[in-house]
Design a protein around this motif. Structure first.
Motif, PDB file in Angstrom:
ATOM      1  N   VAL A   1      -6.246  -3.540  -8.312  1.00 32.13           N
ATOM      2  CA  VAL A   1      -5.391  -4.588  -7.763  1.00 32.13           C
ATOM      3  C   VAL A   1      -5.996  -5.955  -8.040  1.00 32.13           C
ATOM      4  N   GLY A   2      -5.236  -6.779  -8.757  1.00 33.56           N
ATOM      5  CA  GLY A   2      -5.657  -8.141  -9.052  1.00 33.56           C
ATOM      6  C   GLY A   2      -4.615  -9.125  -8.553  1.00 33.56           C
ATOM      7  N   GLY A   3      -4.726 -10.354  -9.021  1.00 34.96           N
ATOM      8  CA  GLY A   3      -3.802 -11.397  -8.569  1.00 34.96           C
ATOM      9  C   GLY A   3      -4.347 -12.099  -7.341  1.00 34.96           C
TER      10      GLY A   3
ATOM     11  N   GLY B   1       0.823  -1.218   0.000  1.00 35.47           N
ATOM     12  CA  GLY B   1       0.000   0.000   0.000  1.00 35.47           C
ATOM     13  C   GLY B   1       0.847   1.253   0.000  1.00 35.47           C
ATOM     14  N   SER B   2       1.890   1.229   0.800  1.00 40.69           N
ATOM     15  CA  SER B   2       2.791   2.378   0.870  1.00 40.69           C
ATOM     16  C   SER B   2       3.468   2.613  -0.482  1.00 40.69           C
TER      17      SER B   2
ATOM     18  N   SER C   1      -4.716  12.828  -3.232  1.00 45.03           N
ATOM     19  CA  SER C   1      -5.624  12.163  -2.294  1.00 45.03           C
ATOM     20  C   SER C   1      -6.957  11.935  -2.991  1.00 45.03           C
ATOM     21  N   GLY C   2      -7.561  10.840  -2.705  1.00 41.06           N
ATOM     22  CA  GLY C   2      -8.796  10.493  -3.396  1.00 41.06           C
ATOM     23  C   GLY C   2      -8.569   9.573  -4.584  1.00 41.06           C
ATOM     24  N   THR C   3      -7.302   9.264  -4.884  1.00 43.95           N
ATOM     25  CA  THR C   3      -7.037   8.270  -5.927  1.00 43.95           C
ATOM     26  C   THR C   3      -7.706   6.957  -5.527  1.00 43.95           C
ATOM     27  N   GLN C   4      -8.454   6.373  -6.447  1.00 48.54           N
ATOM     28  CA  GLN C   4      -9.184   5.153  -6.152  1.00 48.54           C
ATOM     29  C   GLN C   4      -8.256   3.940  -6.101  1.00 48.54           C
ATOM     30  N   LEU C   5      -8.516   3.052  -5.156  1.00 46.28           N
ATOM     31  CA  LEU C   5      -7.792   1.781  -5.064  1.00 46.28           C
ATOM     32  C   LEU C   5      -8.857   0.689  -4.998  1.00 46.28           C
TER      33      LEU C   5
END
Lengths: 332, 332
Positions: free
Chosen positions: B274-276, B257-258, B302-306
């Motif tokens: 994020v896959g796998g 995450g970091s 900030s607010g970037t989607q994950l």
């Protein structure tokens, strides 16, 4: 026949530089202090004045008729699509929210394009500097802060919120626990910027002064010249052989080199161009930077070039002018 | 009228999956083991066989005449411009240097396009998955290794040597001193991949077993089920409340995450997908991932989607087929 001519402007927190760019040649460069504390309107007025002065001088010497337009590289997060300042630091009070295109078109009667100043720097080095002729390049400006701009196939990556290129804000083990100007902690800027290196030096001095850990060299250190008060003086101390100054630059350079190696493994640019005040240092800084950079590269990215910027403070002007090149556009 | 139809193929170290893509619909998917140890020619023969079988089956059910072409996502560093394997790991002996386009065109009589399998995964999620409709996205595949693909304005970033997207190979404080599969040390893959998390767990067990540091919980731990032998069993142990298993996933997730937060500050994508295998975990993994990610973001990013990938193993097939979309091209 009317020939295209561009006034390029670099708007920083302390000074505004401007010059004419005709046929790719930068000329008639002038610089005035930024009236930052007087607010955004005063800054806009000053940009308009210096721009008009460049046009008047260049038109006089150029002969024939020119179709002038303005290209600006400006401090702050800039949205090139709308020409507005998305956000800015305290160095330019009231700058955030300013519509640079509308305000300066109204003042000058000329068409205006604008981009972030570090992004302009990247465009300039790609147009006529250390990364000219490459398909992809990352410009890193390492000085008071650490910023950057990534260009691929001639397109500047601006990203969501025009926020791409903040290469100083990646985690660094060497910066663990250190406060970063962005409000976070542990970013490479917090250990590798000029002010951060000075802070490291001061911590090293404090540690060395403590009776429990003082090595022999510290006695000599304490007898040396007055303590460096800024990064320039610290660089001079390092050049003079001050061990703790050398160590502070080494720590900062290694942290930045390591971060740039990791970034290379993601972007795989042909070249990383390093500019800004720290890039003016000698091998004291460059040798550990290169070594740490190379150590991070995977086999597929090994051989990525890491070179010094070539255009100095003119890069942002050349890049701002390039906003008017037919093939130039940003990419998100 | 002859309609375009694509056989999409995903070539991995253990299996080859293929299916038909007609009008954007994936069908007739089949999977066969990769004859990896038999060498590149055997793998090419198997790809040709499974491709022919998909064409035969799809043509039978589809009715009318189709103009077939092949789109491949393949393990290894792939140069999409030449269709060759630049380099590969030991999981596919002899794979490096293989000219996939020439070899498979000769075997099938069909036109062939090829891209790295993780890059195909990124293209698939952008075409029809979690990042569809975005201008920029980063796909991160987190499993046995950690790879990725960055797409901006519909273009996959391949970079110099087609090496872009190696998001697992950025420095991570949590991985300090740990050997990375790339040959380096300290990269986030060395602490955040599935095998790395298992290694962390084993180190935690070893440390806890030592008399000097054993907390009370360890006695309970030693009485639990047989030690997990792979990441899947470790995930089961974490779900059952095994403290050290939970801690190992927490350490890996925070490190990743970091790293992804730092990468967001450089690329500023609209979304990180994020896959796998690790993305199939529950909040045990996702909660620390999100928390560490958000902590690195500067105000402008900030607010970037994950978000979680949507297409699973079909993503690489959908992405490989998208190589034939008119607007698709790679960017360096």
């Amino acid at each position: 026949m009317t020939l295209p001519a561009t006034v390029a402007v670099d708007v920083g927190g302390t000074k505004i530089r401007a010059g004419s760019v005709i046929d790719g040649e930068l000329a008639h460069v002038r610089s005035v202090p930024t009236p930052a504390t007087s607010g955004a309107q005063a800054v806009l007025d000053t940009i308009a004045e210096v721009t008009a002065a460049v046009v008047a001088e260049a038109s006089g010497s150029h002969g024939g008729e020119s179709a002038w337009r303005i290209g600006i590289g400006a401090a702050g997060v800039i949205d090139p699509a709308t020409g507005t300042v998305v956000s800015a630091t305290d160095s330019l009070p009231g700058w955030a929210g300013t519509d640079l295109v509308t305000e300066l078109s109204a003042r000058s009667g000329l068409p205006v394009r604008v981009v972030n100043d570090v992004h302009a720097h990247a465009l300039g080095e790609a147009a006529a500097g250390a990364s000219r002729g490459t398909r992809s390049s990352l410009l890193v400006a390492a000085g008071t802060g650490i910023g950057g701009g990534f260009i691929t196939d001639g397109h500047l990556l601006t990203g969501r919120n025009s926020a791409a290129g903040h290469v100083g804000h990646v985690p660094s083990a060497a910066a663990s626990g250190l406060a970063c100007p962005c409000g976070g902690t542990g970013h490479v800027e917090a250990v590798a910027s000029g002010p951060a290196i000075l802070n490291t030096y001061r911590r090293l001095v404090d540690t060395s002064d403590s009776p429990t850990s003082a090595p022999n060299s510290v006695a000599g250190h304490e007898m040396a010249a007055p303590a460096p008060g800024n990064t320039r003086e610290l660089a001079a101390a390092a050049s003079a052989g001050d061990e703790l100054a050398l160590r502070a630059f080494d720590i900062g350079a290694r942290a930045l080199g390591s971060a740039l190696g990791g970034i290379s493994n993601i972007l795989s640019p042909e070249v990383i161009v390093v500019g800004g005040g720290l890039a003016e240092m000698d091998e004291t800084w460059w040798a550990p930077l290169r070594e740490a950079f190379a150590a991070e590269l995977i086999p597929a990215t090994s051989g990525t070039q890491l070179v010094k910027a070539e255009l100095g403070q003119d890069a942002a002007l050349v890049g701002a002018a390039s906003l008017w090149n037919a093939e130039q556009r940003e990419t998100r």
